[in-house]
Design a protein around this motif. Structure first.
Motif, PDB file in Angstrom:
ATOM      1  N   UNK A  34       0.825  -1.214   0.000  1.00 18.45           N
ATOM      2  CA  UNK A  34       0.000   0.000   0.000  1.00 18.45           C
ATOM      3  C   UNK A  34       0.853   1.256   0.000  1.00 18.45           C
ATOM      4  N   UNK A  35       1.915   1.262   0.777  1.00 19.71           N
ATOM      5  CA  UNK A  35       2.736   2.473   0.884  1.00 19.71           C
ATOM      6  C   UNK A  35       3.550   2.757  -0.381  1.00 19.71           C
ATOM      7  N   UNK A  36       3.506   1.876  -1.368  1.00 17.79           N
ATOM      8  CA  UNK A  36       4.178   2.126  -2.644  1.00 17.79           C
ATOM      9  C   UNK A  36       3.187   2.458  -3.762  1.00 17.79           C
ATOM     10  N   UNK A  37       1.906   2.464  -3.436  1.00 17.02           N
ATOM     11  CA  UNK A  37       0.885   2.796  -4.436  1.00 17.02           C
ATOM     12  C   UNK A  37       0.646   4.296  -4.439  1.00 17.02           C
ATOM     13  N   UNK A  38       0.347   4.870  -5.622  1.00 18.16           N
ATOM     14  CA  UNK A  38       0.141   6.318  -5.683  1.00 18.16           C
ATOM     15  C   UNK A  38      -1.146   6.756  -4.996  1.00 18.16           C
ATOM     16  N   UNK A  39      -1.121   7.972  -4.466  1.00 16.62           N
ATOM     17  CA  UNK A  39      -2.307   8.601  -3.885  1.00 16.62           C
ATOM     18  C   UNK A  39      -3.403   8.612  -4.948  1.00 16.62           C
ATOM     19  N   UNK A  40      -4.597   8.132  -4.612  1.00 16.17           N
ATOM     20  CA  UNK A  40      -5.642   8.038  -5.636  1.00 16.17           C
ATOM     21  C   UNK A  40      -6.163   9.398  -6.078  1.00 16.17           C
ATOM     22  N   UNK A  41      -6.109  10.382  -5.220  1.00 17.34           N
ATOM     23  CA  UNK A  41      -6.580  11.713  -5.615  1.00 17.34           C
ATOM     24  C   UNK A  41      -5.571  12.383  -6.539  1.00 17.34           C
ATOM     25  N   UNK A  42      -4.321  12.443  -6.102  1.00 12.58           N
ATOM     26  CA  UNK A  42      -3.314  13.162  -6.887  1.00 12.58           C
ATOM     27  C   UNK A  42      -2.953  12.443  -8.186  1.00 12.58           C
ATOM     28  N   UNK A  43      -3.120  11.146  -8.245  1.00 14.24           N
ATOM     29  CA  UNK A  43      -2.792  10.435  -9.485  1.00 14.24           C
ATOM     30  C   UNK A  43      -3.803  10.728 -10.592  1.00 14.24           C
ATOM     31  N   UNK A  44      -4.938  11.329 -10.247  1.00 17.96           N
ATOM     32  CA  UNK A  44      -5.947  11.663 -11.256  1.00 17.96           C
ATOM     33  C   UNK A  44      -6.003  13.149 -11.584  1.00 17.96           C
ATOM     34  N   UNK A  45      -5.079  13.916 -11.076  1.00 18.14           N
ATOM     35  CA  UNK A  45      -5.013  15.332 -11.446  1.00 18.14           C
ATOM     36  C   UNK A  45      -4.532  15.431 -12.889  1.00 18.14           C
ATOM     37  N   UNK A  46      -4.959  16.474 -13.596  1.00 23.85           N
ATOM     38  CA  UNK A  46      -4.510  16.639 -14.990  1.00 23.85           C
ATOM     39  C   UNK A  46      -2.981  16.641 -15.079  1.00 23.85           C
TER      40      UNK A  46
END
Length: 110
Positions: free
Chosen positions: A51-63
């Motif tokens: 989990x600690x190596x997965x990207x933040x779900x909010x920031x990974x979807x920013x343009x």
């Protein structure tokens, strides 16, 4: 049966709801899905990102987000025990005090 077709199992429906959430930031990553009990027996756990190596779900979807530069997850939410945000992404959630994940909406505790 419905119209001559078998009705999908509840687990399959849950996975589809999670994957098709209207908000991209509410959709689980492949690694998140592979941890679900329905898939876990068929997965080599050594190939799933912690989990600690997965990207933040909010920031990974920013343009124009570059996944390699997106902060990793490090904030735990309860009561759902979701670890899907980085501290930076959690600041966005803090504004509304709510977030969506896998087809459901949750409040934040902080």
């Amino acid at each position: 049966e419905m119209f001559g077709l078998a009705v999908p199992e509840d687990t399959i429906v849950e996975v589809l709801v999670a994957m098709l959430d209207p908000l991209p930031s509410a959709r689980p990553t492949t690694d998140d899905l592979l941890e679900w009990p329905c898939f876990a027996p068929f997965v080599d756990a050594t190939l799933v990102l912690p989990i600690t190596e997965r990207p933040c779900v909010i920031l990974s979807h920013w343009p124009n987000a570059e996944l390699s530069k997106v902060p990793r997850r490090d904030v735990l939410t309860v009561p759902g025990f979701h670890q899907i945000f980085s501290r930076e992404g959690a600041r966005e959630v803090e504004k509304t005090r709510r977030y969506q994940w896998c087809g459901s909406e949750f409040g934040v505790w902080w």
